[in-house]
Enzyme design. Sequence first.
Site, PDB file in Angstrom:
ATOM      1  N   CYS A 237      19.093 -20.154 -16.010  1.00 10.80           N
ATOM      2  CA  CYS A 237      19.965 -19.517 -15.017  1.00 10.80           C
ATOM      3  C   CYS A 237      20.856 -18.560 -15.790  1.00 10.80           C
ATOM      4  O   CYS A 237      21.530 -18.967 -16.748  1.00 10.80           O
ATOM      5  CB  CYS A 237      20.802 -20.582 -14.311  1.00 10.80           C
TER       6      CYS A 237
ATOM      7  N   TYR B  72      25.698 -19.828  -7.784  1.00 10.63           N
ATOM      8  CA  TYR B  72      26.653 -19.944  -8.883  1.00 10.63           C
ATOM      9  C   TYR B  72      27.418 -18.641  -9.109  1.00 10.63           C
ATOM     10  O   TYR B  72      28.536 -18.652  -9.626  1.00 10.63           O
ATOM     11  CB  TYR B  72      25.925 -20.296 -10.185  1.00 10.63           C
ATOM     12  N   GLY B  73      26.803 -17.506  -8.761  1.00  9.68           N
ATOM     13  CA  GLY B  73      27.372 -16.203  -9.089  1.00  9.68           C
ATOM     14  C   GLY B  73      28.825 -15.995  -8.710  1.00  9.68           C
ATOM     15  O   GLY B  73      29.619 -15.510  -9.530  1.00  9.68           O
TER      16      GLY B  73
ATOM     17  N   CYS C 211      18.304 -12.398 -13.206  1.00 13.44           N
ATOM     18  CA  CYS C 211      18.491 -13.652 -12.471  1.00 13.44           C
ATOM     19  C   CYS C 211      17.106 -14.254 -12.328  1.00 13.44           C
ATOM     20  O   CYS C 211      16.158 -13.536 -11.972  1.00 13.44           O
ATOM     21  CB  CYS C 211      19.121 -13.385 -11.101  1.00 13.44           C
ATOM     22  N   THR C 212      16.972 -15.530 -12.604  1.00 11.07           N
ATOM     23  CA  THR C 212      15.636 -16.130 -12.605  1.00 11.07           C
ATOM     24  C   THR C 212      15.027 -16.233 -11.210  1.00 11.07           C
ATOM     25  O   THR C 212      13.842 -16.542 -11.074  1.00 11.07           O
ATOM     26  CB  THR C 212      15.658 -17.517 -13.279  1.00 11.07           C
TER      27      THR C 212
ATOM     28  N   SER D  77      20.520 -22.867 -10.878  1.00 13.34           N
ATOM     29  CA  SER D  77      21.386 -23.023  -9.708  1.00 13.34           C
ATOM     30  C   SER D  77      20.575 -23.314  -8.456  1.00 13.34           C
ATOM     31  O   SER D  77      21.137 -23.693  -7.425  1.00 13.34           O
ATOM     32  CB  SER D  77      22.212 -21.756  -9.492  1.00 13.34           C
TER      33      SER D  77
END
Length: 275
Positions: A76, A44-45, A187-188, A13
């Site tokens: 992601c 995106y969350g 989360c990356t 994202s």
Amino acid sequence: MKKSMNAIGMMDSGIGGLTVLKAVKALLSKESIVFVGDNARNPYGPRRPEEVVQFARQIAHFLIEKYDIKVFVIACNTATACALPVLQKELNIPVIGVIDSGAKAAVKTSQTGRIGLIATEGTVKSAKYQDEIHSLKPGAKVFAQAEPDFVQLVEKNTYQTTAAEEEVAEHLQDFGADKIDTLILGCTHFPLLTKSIQKAVGSGVKLVDAGAATAVDLAKSLKSMDLLDTESAAAASYELYTTGPVDAFEVIATDWLGQGDWHFAHLPVEELEQK
């Protein structure tokens, strides 16, 4: 014109997926990588799952049509939770996500079965991590916490500030009462905050980088499918696209990845929406 690179295609994202790229490059130095960071549509969350699926699908088709990628890595967690099963059915190349790898690594790491998870709202609400951990270790206790603000610390390049460290400490203080021994960076983006996160939860809590675990699983998968590149490392190339401003993306990317033969370019959202 399609560029046949026999490359690994990756998406995120935004900036966070570069933590996965870094881990993959370290393990698979002969592999060319094409990465798309969807900074213009980040985060995106909070988005609807159907919307995230569409974004991931657009990026996958761009990479397949332009670069003839051999595998698509959804770097992601939110996109993995929403789009992995859909794209695995739709695409005729292997599609790999980050959640299964992170869950397996957490279960292997934890001694007490008390596992913390920090991720985006979308990942936490999907319960994909929780379900996978419970399937691997039924008695495990998962303490999940959405941390969307952490994503913005990275995207805005303020993650190395004292204010960021203080914010992380404040957000994670409740994990002390949960007595976790393992915390998944779900989360990356979050590995860029590793120092602050480790300080906040204490040295007794082991951090699990889902992206790094994914790189290991990717290497195993490519080997098992006979898809590993056998050319020399000098032939590897790295194409990094962002749908947002290139200058800002390049600053954070080179800070995290180090100097190298990176090729940065802008990818207009309008071009993706045609896919």
